[in-house]
Design a protein around this motif. Structure first.
Motif, PDB file in Angstrom:
ATOM      1  N   HIS A   1       0.792  -1.229   0.000  1.00 36.70           N
ATOM      2  CA  HIS A   1       0.000   0.000   0.000  1.00 36.70           C
ATOM      3  C   HIS A   1       0.829   1.285   0.000  1.00 36.70           C
ATOM      4  O   HIS A   1       0.329   2.339  -0.392  1.00 36.70           O
TER       5      HIS A   1
ATOM      6  N   SER B   1       2.615  -2.218  12.052  1.00 38.07           N
ATOM      7  CA  SER B   1       1.534  -2.772  11.240  1.00 38.07           C
ATOM      8  C   SER B   1       0.433  -1.740  11.068  1.00 38.07           C
ATOM      9  O   SER B   1      -0.043  -1.162  12.044  1.00 38.07           O
ATOM     10  N   TYR B   2       0.017  -1.525   9.829  1.00 35.30           N
ATOM     11  CA  TYR B   2      -1.047  -0.536   9.620  1.00 35.30           C
ATOM     12  C   TYR B   2      -2.368  -1.004  10.211  1.00 35.30           C
ATOM     13  O   TYR B   2      -3.232  -0.188  10.551  1.00 35.30           O
ATOM     14  N   PHE B   3      -2.552  -2.319  10.352  1.00 35.24           N
ATOM     15  CA  PHE B   3      -3.766  -2.812  11.020  1.00 35.24           C
ATOM     16  C   PHE B   3      -3.818  -2.288  12.462  1.00 35.24           C
ATOM     17  O   PHE B   3      -4.807  -1.718  12.906  1.00 35.24           O
ATOM     18  N   ALA B   4      -2.723  -2.501  13.190  1.00 31.96           N
ATOM     19  CA  ALA B   4      -2.685  -2.098  14.596  1.00 31.96           C
ATOM     20  C   ALA B   4      -2.771  -0.582  14.728  1.00 31.96           C
ATOM     21  O   ALA B   4      -3.476  -0.060  15.607  1.00 31.96           O
ATOM     22  N   ARG B   5      -2.051   0.146  13.863  1.00 31.91           N
ATOM     23  CA  ARG B   5      -2.044   1.607  13.976  1.00 31.91           C
ATOM     24  C   ARG B   5      -3.415   2.201  13.657  1.00 31.91           C
ATOM     25  O   ARG B   5      -3.827   3.189  14.244  1.00 31.91           O
ATOM     26  N   PHE B   6      -4.130   1.611  12.714  1.00 25.50           N
ATOM     27  CA  PHE B   6      -5.430   2.148  12.324  1.00 25.50           C
ATOM     28  C   PHE B   6      -6.424   2.097  13.481  1.00 25.50           C
ATOM     29  O   PHE B   6      -7.228   3.005  13.676  1.00 25.50           O
ATOM     30  N   TYR B   7      -6.372   1.002  14.275  1.00 25.76           N
ATOM     31  CA  TYR B   7      -7.334   0.817  15.351  1.00 25.76           C
ATOM     32  C   TYR B   7      -6.821   1.290  16.699  1.00 25.76           C
ATOM     33  O   TYR B   7      -7.552   1.201  17.701  1.00 25.76           O
TER      34      TYR B   7
ATOM     35  N   SER C   1      -5.227   6.859  16.923  1.00 24.60           N
ATOM     36  CA  SER C   1      -5.666   6.951  15.533  1.00 24.60           C
ATOM     37  C   SER C   1      -7.181   7.110  15.447  1.00 24.60           C
ATOM     38  O   SER C   1      -7.691   7.883  14.632  1.00 24.60           O
TER      39      SER C   1
ATOM     40  N   ALA D   1       3.413  -4.882   8.269  1.00 22.95           N
ATOM     41  CA  ALA D   1       2.209  -5.708   8.277  1.00 22.95           C
ATOM     42  C   ALA D   1       2.476  -7.114   7.761  1.00 22.95           C
ATOM     43  O   ALA D   1       1.886  -8.085   8.233  1.00 22.95           O
ATOM     44  N   ASP D   2       3.341  -7.257   6.755  1.00 23.20           N
ATOM     45  CA  ASP D   2       3.580  -8.556   6.145  1.00 23.20           C
ATOM     46  C   ASP D   2       4.978  -9.105   6.415  1.00 23.20           C
ATOM     47  O   ASP D   2       5.372 -10.117   5.850  1.00 23.20           O
TER      48      ASP D   2
END
Length: 295
Positions: free
Chosen positions: A3, A27-33, A37, A172-173
């Motif tokens: 991304h 990880s963008y998953f963790a940062r987003f939630y 954020s 993230a990956d």
């Protein structure tokens, strides 16, 4: 490798006067939630959906976290533009004779051959005399040739401490992501000159221009944005190869191994990086003004 480039290019291309960019690690998953954020998003919606001007005031246009060894954040750069106004584009030149990254163009023309489907060829700096910060995109300008009619360039930028430990980061990956990477199929090397900049080449992908075996071509690889602090004594390592980067034979999450797209009779074989005064290969780095005095 998924991304990030689209995020940066999207921000640059959005025509709205009201736009913001956050460059963050992890990880963008963790940062987003994460709670901070979610709070940021709530304040944004309060301002632009509810009209509460006090909810979104004095937000910097760009906020970029500078990561350091140990996957820590050393500071956050806040500016009103991207690329940052505080960076200086600086070149490190490849020397195929010594496998080094050097500050001046090598005086002697040399070449480094590598097996495309092997480990490639590495170029390394001397230990850094002082700390540096990199924040932005990078550009690898390579003079290359192939014994076949095409080649894929996979380039990787890594950092190593003075003790030889790799400076990697959680993504993230990949829990051990290198500083940055870039990819280019050399038959797609033609640039969009109106969009390309010193630190970021943009290819138009409108024509396929096969290679004449043995002929040297100039290719510019877009190396994705990064934001890192490297302490004095550490080294930068720049790797050029013809397949996905991996440590000790590991396979990346997203692999380029479909032989219908990458037949080994074309994308395998011997490839060559050329360096020297007439075939200058180099990488352009985004050095911030705080690089030498950051602690």
């Amino acid at each position: 490798g998924l991304h990030l480039r689209g995020t940066i290019r999207g921000f640059e291309g959005i025509s709205s006067q009201h736009k913001w960019l956050r460059v963050q690690g992890g990880s963008y998953f963790a940062r987003f939630y994460a709670s901070e954020s979610v709070g940021l998003q709530r304040r944004f919606f309060d301002r632009f959906l509810k009209g509460d001007e006090a909810a979104w005031r004095d937000e910097p246009t760009v906020a970029a976290e500078i990561r350091a060894p140990g996957d820590t954040v050393i500071r956050t750069v806040a500016e009103d533009r991207w690329p940052l106004s505080s960076i200086t584009w600086s070149r490190l030149h490849l020397d195929a004779g010594t496998r080094a990254l050097v500050e001046e163009t090598p005086e002697t023309p040399t070449a480094a051959e590598y097996e495309a489907l092997g480990d490639g060829v590495e170029f390394t700096t001397e230990p850094l005399a002082e700390a540096i910060e990199l924040c932005g995109t990078m550009r690898a300008h390579l003079c290359v040739s192939s014994e076949t009619t095409d080649m894929d360039l996979f380039v990787t930028v890594q950092g190593f401490t003075a003790e030889g430990e790799e400076i990697s980061f959680f993504a993230a990956d990949n829990p051990q992501s290198p500083i940055s990477q870039g990819w280019l199929r050399v038959s797609q090397r033609r640039l969009d000159e109106t969009l390309s900049t010193e630190g970021q080449p943009v290819h138009d992908h409108l024509v396929r221009d096969p290679l004449e075996p043995g002929t040297v071509y100039e290719a510019d690889v877009a190396v994705w944005a990064t934001s890192v602090h490297l302490p004095a004594g550490s080294r930068l390592v720049f790797t050029v190869q013809g397949q996905d980067f991996g440590r000790n034979g590991e396979r990346p999450f997203f692999a380029h191994d479909d032989q219908r797209d990458r037949p080994p009779e074309i994308y395998g074989g011997i490839k060559t990086v050329h360096t020297g005064p007439r075939q200058d290969s180099y990488i352009v780095l985004p050095l911030t003004s705080r690089g030498a005095d950051a602690s």
